[in-house]
Design a protein around this motif. Sequence first.
Motif, short mmCIF file in Angstrom:
data_model
loop_
_atom_site.label_atom_id
_atom_site.label_comp_id
_atom_site.label_asym_id
_atom_site.label_seq_id
_atom_site.Cartn_x
_atom_site.Cartn_y
_atom_site.Cartn_z
N THR A 1 29.52 55.56 81.60
CA THR A 1 29.17 54.26 81.01
C THR A 1 29.02 54.41 79.50
O THR A 1 29.53 53.59 78.73
CB THR A 1 27.85 53.73 81.63
N ALA A 2 28.33 55.48 79.08
CA ALA A 2 28.13 55.71 77.63
C ALA A 2 29.48 55.87 76.94
O ALA A 2 29.69 55.37 75.83
CB ALA A 2 27.26 56.95 77.42
N TYR A 3 30.42 56.53 77.62
CA TYR A 3 31.75 56.73 77.03
C TYR A 3 32.47 55.38 76.92
O TYR A 3 33.04 55.05 75.87
CB TYR A 3 32.55 57.71 77.90
N ASP A 4 32.41 54.60 78.01
CA ASP A 4 33.08 53.29 78.00
C ASP A 4 32.52 52.39 76.89
O ASP A 4 33.23 51.56 76.33
CB ASP A 4 32.90 52.58 79.35
N GLN A 5 31.23 52.56 76.60
CA GLN A 5 30.60 51.72 75.58
C GLN A 5 30.76 52.30 74.17
O GLN A 5 30.19 51.79 73.21
CB GLN A 5 29.10 51.56 75.90
N GLY A 6 31.52 53.41 74.09
CA GLY A 6 31.78 54.01 72.78
C GLY A 6 30.58 54.73 72.21
O GLY A 6 30.54 55.01 71.00
#
Length: 379
Positions: free
Chosen positions: A202-207
Amino acid sequence: MSKLGLYVHIPFCQQKCLYCDFSSYARSEHLFDSYTTALCQQIVDQGGMLCKPPVDTVYIGGGTPSVLPVPLLEKILKGLMANFAIQAEAEISMEANPGTVTKEQLIAVKSMGINRLSFGVQSFNDTLLTSLGRIHRTVDSLTAIEYAHTAGFTNISIDLMYGLPGQTSDGFACELEQAAALNTSHISVYGLKLEEGTPLATAYDQGKINLPDEAEEEAMYDCMTDFLPKQGLLRYEISNFARPGQQCRHNLKYWQYQPYLGLGCAAHSFLQGRRISQVTGIEEYSKAMATGSSPVAMQENLTKNESMAEYIFLALRTTQGMGIAEFDQYFNTDFFGHFGKVWDNLHRQQLVATDKQQIWLTEHGMKFGNIVFRSFLPD
Ligand code: SF4
């Protein structure tokens, strides 16, 4: 006939790591006793049903088996010894989180018959450990391995990860040096995979986090495959390196298509060509065992084509590869006759090699194993 391997699942962890989608639960200490009771019930049931079969490998995995109090681990080990014919030379492994072990605990588990420890070290960089949500720090890993030596363990494995947020190939090279300097018998190295639904994904998807780019990750992979063998840790499977004679015999069973029985929630079995998986929830599993109902969630008989594909790609994970005569005999099928076109295509791309007795992945094939594995799957 091959002796059986046992996998025992302990689904508890002190804290959920940010990348983890394994069947493991934090803050569930109140279920330790009831889960152990259920597990011991299944050990009795299965040992009886299979007429106390000979067993030459046991793997206690998780989750974090080392969070379970020693008396409960002892109860499980006693149950296994009483209900299965555990061979004198059996390899009995337990996974441990470096943040959860004590010297006394390791001395106790050694005296129960556990003779191999696998530590989830993951990194020797505290910033990276924090970014993964691990509960331990580098000093805990060093202390845990020292305790293991003190307790008399000579067969010790550590897990490492690469491709982590903020990790560099130079940094990873230093971590590999630290790992090799510990002189353990075995090292497993896995690339980080972002699993959907985990906080890290999720953190990756949110940049919010960055991962190393492809070239940097490939440099880490190359460093691992180049450096570890020079330290006497020979690669015997895509992600696994061992000193001579110290390969994990239990994991070899998976790749060599040998039978194993899974005990506990979320455990998988492979028996008589059938794949079986058990319910994942701790309470659902414990309730099934308490009421005498089946904890099996799914079982499937593979078709011959599915079995052949699985047999091939499991064997190709190992550096030894697959024996052609063994395949032909197991499936009563001529390998090159059946897979000629697939083989020629992979061979042209220099992903596979053969001496007409064995087939194996080339260095290039090890890197792009998924392309090879997909090619053998039935349409
Ligand atoms: S210790 Fe292992 S099983 Fe437990 S949450 Fe972390 S990665 Fe998952």
